[in-house]
Design a protein around this motif. Structure first.
Motif, short mmCIF file in Angstrom:
data_model
loop_
_atom_site.label_atom_id
_atom_site.label_comp_id
_atom_site.label_asym_id
_atom_site.label_seq_id
_atom_site.Cartn_x
_atom_site.Cartn_y
_atom_site.Cartn_z
N MET A 161 0.84 -1.18 0.00
CA MET A 161 0.00 0.00 0.00
C MET A 161 0.88 1.24 0.00
SD MET A 161 -3.00 1.26 2.67
CE MET A 161 -2.30 0.40 4.01
N ILE A 162 0.43 2.25 -0.74
CA ILE A 162 1.17 3.52 -0.78
C ILE A 162 1.23 4.09 0.63
CG2 ILE A 162 -0.84 4.99 -1.25
CD1 ILE A 162 1.15 6.37 -3.37
N GLU A 163 2.28 4.85 0.91
CA GLU A 163 2.48 5.41 2.24
C GLU A 163 2.66 6.91 2.18
OE1 GLU A 163 5.85 3.38 3.88
OE2 GLU A 163 4.78 1.48 4.06
N VAL A 164 2.48 7.56 3.31
CA VAL A 164 2.75 8.99 3.42
C VAL A 164 4.20 9.23 3.02
CG1 VAL A 164 2.97 10.90 5.05
CG2 VAL A 164 0.98 9.39 5.16
N GLY A 165 4.43 10.24 2.21
CA GLY A 165 5.76 10.57 1.72
C GLY A 165 6.06 10.00 0.35
N ALA A 166 5.22 9.10 -0.13
CA ALA A 166 5.43 8.48 -1.45
C ALA A 166 4.86 9.36 -2.55
CB ALA A 166 4.78 7.10 -1.50
N LYS A 167 5.48 9.28 -3.71
CA LYS A 167 4.99 9.98 -4.90
C LYS A 167 3.94 9.09 -5.58
CE LYS A 167 6.56 12.57 -8.92
NZ LYS A 167 5.67 13.67 -8.64
N LEU A 168 2.87 9.70 -6.03
CA LEU A 168 1.83 8.93 -6.72
C LEU A 168 2.38 8.37 -8.03
CD1 LEU A 168 -1.34 11.17 -6.33
CD2 LEU A 168 -0.76 9.11 -5.06
N PRO A 169 1.98 7.16 -8.39
CA PRO A 169 2.43 6.57 -9.66
C PRO A 169 1.72 7.21 -10.85
CG PRO A 169 0.85 5.13 -8.62
CD PRO A 169 1.11 6.26 -7.65
N GLU A 170 2.34 7.11 -11.99
CA GLU A 170 1.71 7.60 -13.21
C GLU A 170 0.50 6.75 -13.55
OE1 GLU A 170 1.84 10.28 -15.28
OE2 GLU A 170 3.09 11.03 -13.66
N ALA A 171 -0.58 7.41 -13.89
CA ALA A 171 -1.81 6.73 -14.28
C ALA A 171 -2.61 7.70 -15.15
CB ALA A 171 -2.62 6.32 -13.05
N THR A 172 -3.56 7.16 -15.88
CA THR A 172 -4.47 7.96 -16.68
C THR A 172 -5.88 7.68 -16.21
OG1 THR A 172 -2.97 7.86 -18.58
CG2 THR A 172 -5.23 8.49 -19.02
N PHE A 173 -6.65 8.73 -16.06
CA PHE A 173 -8.02 8.65 -15.57
C PHE A 173 -8.96 9.10 -16.67
CE2 PHE A 173 -5.03 9.67 -12.23
CZ PHE A 173 -5.31 8.72 -11.26
N SER A 174 -10.25 9.01 -16.41
CA SER A 174 -11.25 9.52 -17.34
C SER A 174 -12.22 10.42 -16.58
CB SER A 174 -12.05 8.38 -17.98
OG SER A 174 -11.21 7.54 -18.72
N THR A 175 -12.67 11.47 -17.25
CA THR A 175 -13.65 12.37 -16.67
C THR A 175 -14.42 13.03 -17.81
OG1 THR A 175 -13.98 14.14 -15.03
CG2 THR A 175 -12.10 14.38 -16.52
N ILE A 176 -15.58 13.53 -17.50
CA ILE A 176 -16.35 14.29 -18.47
C ILE A 176 -16.25 15.75 -18.07
CG2 ILE A 176 -18.61 14.67 -19.53
CD1 ILE A 176 -17.54 11.87 -20.10
N ALA A 177 -15.79 16.59 -18.99
CA ALA A 177 -15.67 18.02 -18.73
C ALA A 177 -16.25 18.77 -19.92
CB ALA A 177 -14.20 18.40 -18.52
N GLY A 178 -17.22 19.62 -19.65
CA GLY A 178 -17.87 20.36 -20.73
C GLY A 178 -18.53 19.46 -21.75
N GLY A 179 -19.00 18.31 -21.29
CA GLY A 179 -19.67 17.36 -22.18
C GLY A 179 -18.74 16.48 -22.98
N ASN A 180 -17.44 16.65 -22.79
CA ASN A 180 -16.45 15.87 -23.54
C ASN A 180 -15.62 14.98 -22.63
OD1 ASN A 180 -16.98 17.13 -26.14
ND2 ASN A 180 -16.03 18.95 -25.26
N MET A 181 -15.26 13.81 -23.15
CA MET A 181 -14.38 12.89 -22.42
C MET A 181 -12.97 13.46 -22.39
SD MET A 181 -14.05 9.73 -21.00
CE MET A 181 -15.27 8.67 -21.71
#
Length: 157
Positions: free
Chosen positions: A1-21
């Motif tokens: 499990m990630i811990e305090v002080g660790a850098k987040l890993p690279e990942a890609t997410f999805s979201t809808i903004a202004g009606g666009n993916m």
């Protein structure tokens, strides 16, 4: 499990903004920013819809006043479901993010298997991230909702 002080890993997410993916990366969301991220096992599920998300909606202004640049709600769902849930929950001040395959949850070691009702999901947690580095991490015990709530996060800011 990630811990305090660790850098987040690279990942890609999805979201809808202004009606666009849109498909923002970890870098897009966290670089140079102070971000509250909270994750739920599923959109439109009881604890998530009745307590977890509404708490962050209600306290968003107070978090922003304490220097938080953005508040992200993350779930292993698709972007369309997250967008609909955000609209139904008046969460316009939050970014509703989809971790479609649970890749981010797996990379940070906070995934869980819920074969009986949904398959691979995220554990319930909250974190404060500053410029991509985890400053605060609140992971719930299975079936609990005690430490990842908005009030606890606000008190830690």
């Amino acid at each position: 499990m990630i811990e305090v002080g660790a850098k987040l890993p690279e990942a890609t997410f999805s979201t809808i903004a202004g009606g666009n993916m849109k498909n923002p990366s970890t870098n897009d969301l966290f670089a140079g920013k102070k971000v509250v991220l909270f994750a739920v096992p599923g959109a439109f599920t009881p604890t998530c819809s009745e307590s977890h998300l509404p708490g962050y909606v209600a306290l968003a202004d107070k978090m922003h006043a304490k220097g938080v640049d953005s508040i992200l709600c993350l779930s292993v769902n698709d972007a369309f479901v997250m967008d609909a849930w955000g609209k139904a929950s008046n969460a316009e001040h939050l970014t509703m993010l989809a971790d479609g395959n649970g890749d981010f949850a797996k990379k940070i070691g906070l995934d869980m298997d819920t074969d009986s009702f949904g398959g691979q999901r995220s554990q319930r947690y909250s974190m404060l991230v500053d410029n991509g580095v985890v400053e605060t991490l609140n992971v719930e015990a299975p079936g609990k909702f005690d430490v990842s709530d908005a009030e606890t996060m606000l008190q830690s800011l």
